[in-house]
Motif scaffolding. Structure first.
Motif, mmCIF file in Angstrom:
data_model
loop_
_atom_site.group_PDB
_atom_site.id
_atom_site.type_symbol
_atom_site.label_atom_id
_atom_site.label_comp_id
_atom_site.label_asym_id
_atom_site.label_seq_id
_atom_site.Cartn_x
_atom_site.Cartn_y
_atom_site.Cartn_z
ATOM 1 N N VAL A 43 0.829 -1.251 0.105
ATOM 2 C CA VAL A 43 0.184 -0.088 -0.071
ATOM 3 C C VAL A 43 0.951 1.343 0.211
ATOM 4 O O VAL A 43 0.565 2.003 -0.874
ATOM 5 N N VAL A 44 1.878 1.307 0.849
ATOM 6 C CA VAL A 44 2.754 2.503 1.228
ATOM 7 C C VAL A 44 3.533 2.649 -0.322
ATOM 8 O O VAL A 44 3.750 3.731 -0.742
ATOM 9 N N ALA A 45 4.057 1.657 -1.177
ATOM 10 C CA ALA A 45 4.643 1.567 -1.858
ATOM 11 C C ALA A 45 4.056 2.187 -3.343
ATOM 12 O O ALA A 45 4.415 3.158 -4.040
ATOM 13 N N GLY A 46 2.682 1.803 -3.392
ATOM 14 C CA GLY A 46 1.744 2.090 -4.324
ATOM 15 C C GLY A 46 1.466 3.544 -4.242
ATOM 16 O O GLY A 46 1.403 4.191 -5.210
ATOM 17 N N ALA A 47 1.392 4.103 -2.930
ATOM 18 C CA ALA A 47 1.020 5.560 -2.542
ATOM 19 C C ALA A 47 2.228 6.336 -3.123
ATOM 20 O O ALA A 47 2.168 7.562 -3.570
ATOM 21 N N LEU A 48 3.545 5.915 -2.928
ATOM 22 C CA LEU A 48 4.681 6.769 -3.210
ATOM 23 C C LEU A 48 5.081 6.547 -4.674
ATOM 24 O O LEU A 48 5.751 7.627 -5.017
ATOM 25 N N GLN A 49 4.944 5.569 -5.395
ATOM 26 C CA GLN A 49 5.282 5.339 -6.939
ATOM 27 C C GLN A 49 6.454 5.734 -7.290
ATOM 28 O O GLN A 49 6.690 6.382 -8.123
ATOM 29 N N GLY A 50 7.516 5.233 -6.501
ATOM 30 C CA GLY A 50 8.721 5.530 -6.982
ATOM 31 C C GLY A 50 9.490 6.679 -6.344
ATOM 32 O O GLY A 50 10.411 7.133 -6.429
ATOM 33 N N LEU A 51 8.729 7.495 -5.504
ATOM 34 C CA LEU A 51 9.127 8.759 -4.981
ATOM 35 C C LEU A 51 10.007 8.523 -3.878
ATOM 36 O O LEU A 51 10.964 9.118 -3.673
ATOM 37 N N ALA A 52 9.905 7.158 -3.103
ATOM 38 C CA ALA A 52 10.921 6.733 -1.916
ATOM 39 C C ALA A 52 10.921 5.117 -2.067
ATOM 40 O O ALA A 52 10.161 4.781 -2.734
ATOM 41 N N GLU A 53 11.876 4.780 -1.320
ATOM 42 C CA GLU A 53 12.001 3.381 -0.991
ATOM 43 C C GLU A 53 11.091 2.947 0.044
ATOM 44 O O GLU A 53 11.044 3.499 1.298
ATOM 45 N N ALA A 54 10.477 2.061 0.069
ATOM 46 C CA ALA A 54 9.426 1.422 1.343
ATOM 47 C C ALA A 54 9.940 -0.092 1.656
ATOM 48 O O ALA A 54 9.708 -1.020 0.525
#
Length: 270
Positions: free
Chosen positions: A167-178
């Motif tokens: 969920v977190v990685a999807g929300a960040l879409q490559g903006l940061a590493e999760a």
């Protein structure tokens, strides 16, 4: 990789130490012998610098460490940060904005001052860290992203960690590493491109050591980039399925001195 590695890299929690956070005399002795004979041994951990002393107290001599999932490279002999890759304040603000919109009830903490200090929202649960000198609640949401942070920590109640990371990685879409390194529902967020592999690669380049000559040990998803990068990847038997899937070999569990047993075999230690 060559039969005997030129550098050994190992995760700490769930890999090198047991479930009581203790380092066995066997493991400490093996690490000391390898290091004293000239093969660098590096701790590669999600831990902040302020948590390393608990491990150093159990070692004959302190070992260099790559902390905060690759964001900080630390020399314990000089107490010097050799390299840091923090999230910039404006990036922190955008990451927090996106996650507040995507995850109801999310709460945050940040590792700052190269992970020597933590700042957290009032409702962020402190499960392990209660050092009053280094840990403090923030007074406003804006304080969360007022200075660079080597790691942003996110919780939202009880969560399946693998699902929460997605969920977190999807929300960040490559903006940061999760990623995550525990089963407690904590997601750890670093700047884009900052992983254990990146931190270890920088350290190895400094020593002139190729990734093919690195032996790495790990147990959790935050170890996957490092294990994929290293010439030989070894999982402990208690590792997360994602780690067992990509490991070249599996050694005994952390509670059975798996790292020490494997190193004794590789280095021919009696």
């Amino acid at each position: 990789m060559r039969e005997v590695p030129r550098l050994v890299a190992t995760d700490i929690d769930g890999t090198l130490i047991d479930d009581e956070r203790m380092l066995s005399a066997r493991t400490a002795g093996v690490l000391q012998r390898i290091s004293a004979a000239g093969t660098p041994v590096v701790l590669v951990t999600g831990r902040p610098i302020r948590w390393l002393q608990l491990v150093y107290d159990q070692l004959p001599t302190p070992l260099p460490a790559i902390c905060a999932n690759g964001a900080v490279v630390y020399d314990p002999v000089t107490d010097e940060v050799l390299r840091a890759d923090p999230l910039a304040p404006e990036l922190l603000a955008e990451v927090a904005r996106r996650l507040r919109a995507a995850v109801p009830g999310v709460s945050f903490a940040v590792e700052i001052v190269d992970s020597r200090q933590m700042r957290h929202e009032a409702h962020y649960p402190l499960r392990w860290d209660a050092d009053a000198d280094a840990i403090r609640a923030i007074g406003s949401p804006e304080e969360l992203h007022s200075v660079p942070a080597v790691k942003l920590l996110a919780r939202a109640g009880e969560q399946d960690p693998d699902a929460f990371v997605r969920v977190v990685a999807g929300a960040l879409q490559g903006l940061a590493e999760a990623t995550h390194s525990s089963y407690s529902g904590l997601v750890e967020i670093s700047a884009a491109g900052v992983t254990k592999a990146a931190g270890l690669a920088w350290y190895c380049a400094r020593l002139g050591i190729d990734e093919r000559d690195v032996l790495a040990f790990g147990d959790m998803p935050n170890d996957v980039p490092m294990l994929t990068w290293a010439g030989r990847a070894v999982a402990v038997a208690n590792a997360h399925p994602a780690v067992l899937e990509i490991a070249d070999e599996v050694t005994a569990a952390n509670s059975a001195d798996g790292v020490a047993a494997y190193l004794e075999k590789v280095f021919g230690l009696a």
